[in-house]
Design a protein around this motif. Structure first.
Motif, PDB file in Angstrom:
ATOM      1  N   PRO A  34       0.830  -1.196   0.000  1.00 17.03           N
ATOM      2  CA  PRO A  34       0.000   0.000   0.000  1.00 17.03           C
ATOM      3  C   PRO A  34       0.870   1.253   0.000  1.00 17.03           C
ATOM      4  N   ALA A  35       0.407   2.283  -0.710  1.00 11.18           N
ATOM      5  CA  ALA A  35       1.150   3.529  -0.782  1.00 11.18           C
ATOM      6  C   ALA A  35       1.145   4.202   0.588  1.00 11.18           C
ATOM      7  N   VAL A  36       2.269   4.785   0.964  1.00  9.40           N
ATOM      8  CA  VAL A  36       2.358   5.512   2.220  1.00  9.40           C
ATOM      9  C   VAL A  36       1.792   6.902   1.965  1.00  9.40           C
ATOM     10  N   MET A  37       0.839   7.303   2.791  1.00 10.54           N
ATOM     11  CA  MET A  37       0.207   8.603   2.628  1.00 10.54           C
ATOM     12  C   MET A  37       0.518   9.472   3.834  1.00 10.54           C
ATOM     13  N   PRO A  38       0.567  10.780   3.629  1.00  5.88           N
ATOM     14  CA  PRO A  38       0.878  11.684   4.739  1.00  5.88           C
ATOM     15  C   PRO A  38      -0.286  11.829   5.711  1.00  5.88           C
ATOM     16  N   GLY A  39       0.024  12.180   6.963  1.00 10.60           N
ATOM     17  CA  GLY A  39      -1.003  12.516   7.942  1.00 10.60           C
ATOM     18  C   GLY A  39      -1.937  11.374   8.281  1.00 10.60           C
ATOM     19  N   GLN A  40      -3.112  11.759   8.780  1.00 11.28           N
ATOM     20  CA  GLN A  40      -4.129  10.812   9.229  1.00 11.28           C
ATOM     21  C   GLN A  40      -5.410  11.011   8.425  1.00 11.28           C
ATOM     22  N   VAL A  41      -6.153   9.939   8.196  1.00 18.01           N
ATOM     23  CA  VAL A  41      -7.452  10.049   7.528  1.00 18.01           C
ATOM     24  C   VAL A  41      -8.343  10.935   8.393  1.00 18.01           C
ATOM     25  N   GLU A  42      -8.985  11.920   7.763  1.00 15.76           N
ATOM     26  CA  GLU A  42      -9.819  12.890   8.482  1.00 15.76           C
ATOM     27  C   GLU A  42     -11.292  12.514   8.396  1.00 15.76           C
ATOM     28  N   THR A  83      -9.450  11.095  -0.733  1.00 10.72           N
ATOM     29  CA  THR A  83      -9.360  10.840   0.696  1.00 10.72           C
ATOM     30  C   THR A  83      -8.732  12.067   1.341  1.00 10.72           C
ATOM     31  N   LEU A  84      -9.461  12.722   2.255  1.00 14.76           N
ATOM     32  CA  LEU A  84      -8.890  13.855   2.982  1.00 14.76           C
ATOM     33  C   LEU A  84      -8.004  13.338   4.092  1.00 14.76           C
ATOM     34  N   ARG A  85      -6.812  13.939   4.220  1.00 22.45           N
ATOM     35  CA  ARG A  85      -5.883  13.542   5.275  1.00 22.45           C
ATOM     36  C   ARG A  85      -5.428  14.792   6.016  1.00 22.45           C
ATOM     37  N   ARG A  86      -5.491  14.729   7.334  1.00 24.01           N
ATOM     38  CA  ARG A  86      -5.065  15.868   8.163  1.00 24.01           C
ATOM     39  C   ARG A  86      -3.558  15.802   8.352  1.00 24.01           C
ATOM     40  N   LEU A  87      -2.889  16.905   7.987  1.00 21.92           N
ATOM     41  CA  LEU A  87      -1.441  16.991   8.107  1.00 21.92           C
ATOM     42  C   LEU A  87      -1.014  17.592   9.446  1.00 21.92           C
ATOM     43  N   GLU A  88      -1.788  18.585   9.907  1.00 22.12           N
ATOM     44  CA  GLU A  88      -1.470  19.276  11.151  1.00 22.12           C
ATOM     45  C   GLU A  88      -2.647  19.195  12.108  1.00 22.12           C
ATOM     46  N   GLU A  89      -2.374  18.819  13.347  1.00 21.51           N
ATOM     47  CA  GLU A  89      -3.410  18.745  14.371  1.00 21.51           C
ATOM     48  C   GLU A  89      -3.846  20.158  14.754  1.00 21.51           C
ATOM     49  N   ASP A  90      -5.136  20.341  14.955  1.00 21.95           N
ATOM     50  CA  ASP A  90      -5.684  21.631  15.391  1.00 21.95           C
ATOM     51  C   ASP A  90      -5.644  21.650  16.911  1.00 21.95           C
ATOM     52  N   ARG A  91      -4.682  22.365  17.487  1.00 20.74           N
ATOM     53  CA  ARG A  91      -4.483  22.377  18.944  1.00 20.74           C
ATOM     54  C   ARG A  91      -5.161  23.568  19.625  1.00 20.74           C
ATOM     55  N   CYS A  92      -5.960  24.302  18.879  1.00 23.84           N
ATOM     56  CA  CYS A  92      -6.672  25.423  19.490  1.00 23.84           C
ATOM     57  C   CYS A  92      -7.728  24.894  20.452  1.00 23.84           C
ATOM     58  N   THR A  93      -8.307  25.779  21.236  1.00 22.28           N
ATOM     59  CA  THR A  93      -9.252  25.359  22.275  1.00 22.28           C
ATOM     60  C   THR A  93     -10.613  26.021  22.115  1.00 22.28           C
ATOM     61  N   ARG A  94     -10.950  26.452  20.900  1.00 17.17           N
ATOM     62  CA  ARG A  94     -12.249  27.072  20.628  1.00 17.17           C
ATOM     63  C   ARG A  94     -12.998  26.240  19.583  1.00 17.17           C
ATOM     64  N   PRO A  95     -13.490  25.053  19.949  1.00 17.02           N
ATOM     65  CA  PRO A  95     -14.146  24.189  18.960  1.00 17.02           C
ATOM     66  C   PRO A  95     -15.289  24.911  18.245  1.00 17.02           C
ATOM     67  N   LEU A  96     -15.348  24.740  16.948  1.00 16.79           N
ATOM     68  CA  LEU A  96     -16.424  25.305  16.133  1.00 16.79           C
ATOM     69  C   LEU A  96     -17.522  24.255  16.025  1.00 16.79           C
ATOM     70  N   ARG A  97     -18.713  24.597  16.462  1.00 13.15           N
ATOM     71  CA  ARG A  97     -19.834  23.643  16.525  1.00 13.15           C
ATOM     72  C   ARG A  97     -20.084  22.956  15.193  1.00 13.15           C
ATOM     73  N   ASP A  98     -20.061  23.726  14.097  1.00 11.86           N
ATOM     74  CA  ASP A  98     -20.345  23.170  12.777  1.00 11.86           C
ATOM     75  C   ASP A  98     -19.079  22.783  12.013  1.00 11.86           C
ATOM     76  N   GLY A  99     -17.927  22.880  12.666  1.00 16.78           N
ATOM     77  CA  GLY A  99     -16.682  22.569  11.969  1.00 16.78           C
ATOM     78  C   GLY A  99     -16.308  23.688  11.016  1.00 16.78           C
ATOM     79  N   VAL A 100     -15.547  23.345  10.011  1.00 21.40           N
ATOM     80  CA  VAL A 100     -15.093  24.325   9.029  1.00 21.40           C
ATOM     81  C   VAL A 100     -15.282  23.743   7.632  1.00 21.40           C
ATOM     82  N   GLN A 101     -15.590  24.618   6.691  1.00 24.02           N
ATOM     83  CA  GLN A 101     -15.767  24.200   5.290  1.00 24.02           C
ATOM     84  C   GLN A 101     -14.449  24.388   4.551  1.00 24.02           C
TER      85      GLN A 101
END
Length: 129
Positions: A34-42, A83-101
Motif C-alpha cells: 500500500p502507498a504511504v500517505m501523509p497525515g491521518q485520515v480525516e 481521501t482527505l488527510r489531516r497533516l497538522e493537528e488543530d491544537r486550538c481550544t475554541r471548537p467550532l460547533r459546525d466545523g469548518v468548510q
C-alpha cells in the motif's frame, strides 16, 4: 407459515448471491504494498461534489485551515477516489460547533470538470453543542 419462512430464506440467499462477485481469471495477481500517505485520515461531517468543486466539512478546534488538510486523489481503474488527510493537528481550544468548510476546485485536484468522484473518508456527526 412454513412456506413463508422458506420464501424468506430463498430471498435472502438470492440477495446475498447478487452481492458477491467471483473472478475466474487464471492470470496471477501481483500484490503491491500500500502507498504511504501523509497525515491521518480525516473524518468528515459532510461532503458535496459539484461539476468542478469538492467541498468538505470537517471538525475544527478553531484553527483548522485548508493548509492543515490535504486531498489525496487516486485513480483506481476508471474511478477517482478522494481521501482527505489531516497533516497538522488543530491544537486550538475554541471548537467550532459546525466545523469548518474546506473546498478545492477540480483544477486544484488535477481533475476534469464533471469527473465522477468517490469520497473515502469516514463520516462523523458534528459534536452536539
Amino acid at each position: 407459515m412454513g412456506r413463508i419462512h422458506t420464501l424468506g430464506v430463498v430471498a435472502v440467499f438470492a440477495a446475498l448471491g447478487a452481492c458477491s462477485h467471483l473472478s475466474l481469471k487464471s492470470e496471477p495477481v501481483e500484490a503491491s504494498a500500500p502507498a504511504v500517505m501523509p497525515g491521518q485520515v480525516e473524518p468528515i461531517h459532510a461532503a458535496a461534489i459539484t461539476r468542478d468543486q469538492a467541498v468538505f466539512w470537517v471538525s475544527s478546534n478553531g484553527c483548522t485551515s485548508k493548509q492543515d488538510v490535504t486531498p489525496m486523489v487516486q485513480r483506481r481503474g476508471g474511478e477517482v477516489v478522494i481521501t482527505l488527510r489531516r497533516l497538522e493537528e488543530d491544537r486550538c481550544t475554541r471548537p467550532l460547533r459546525d466545523g469548518v468548510q474546506l473546498q478545492w476546485s477540480f483544477d486544484e485536484l488535477g481533475l476534469r470538470p464533471g469527473s465522477s468522484v468517490t469520497v473515502q473518508n469516514p463520516y462523523q456527526l458534528p459534536p452536539q453543542g
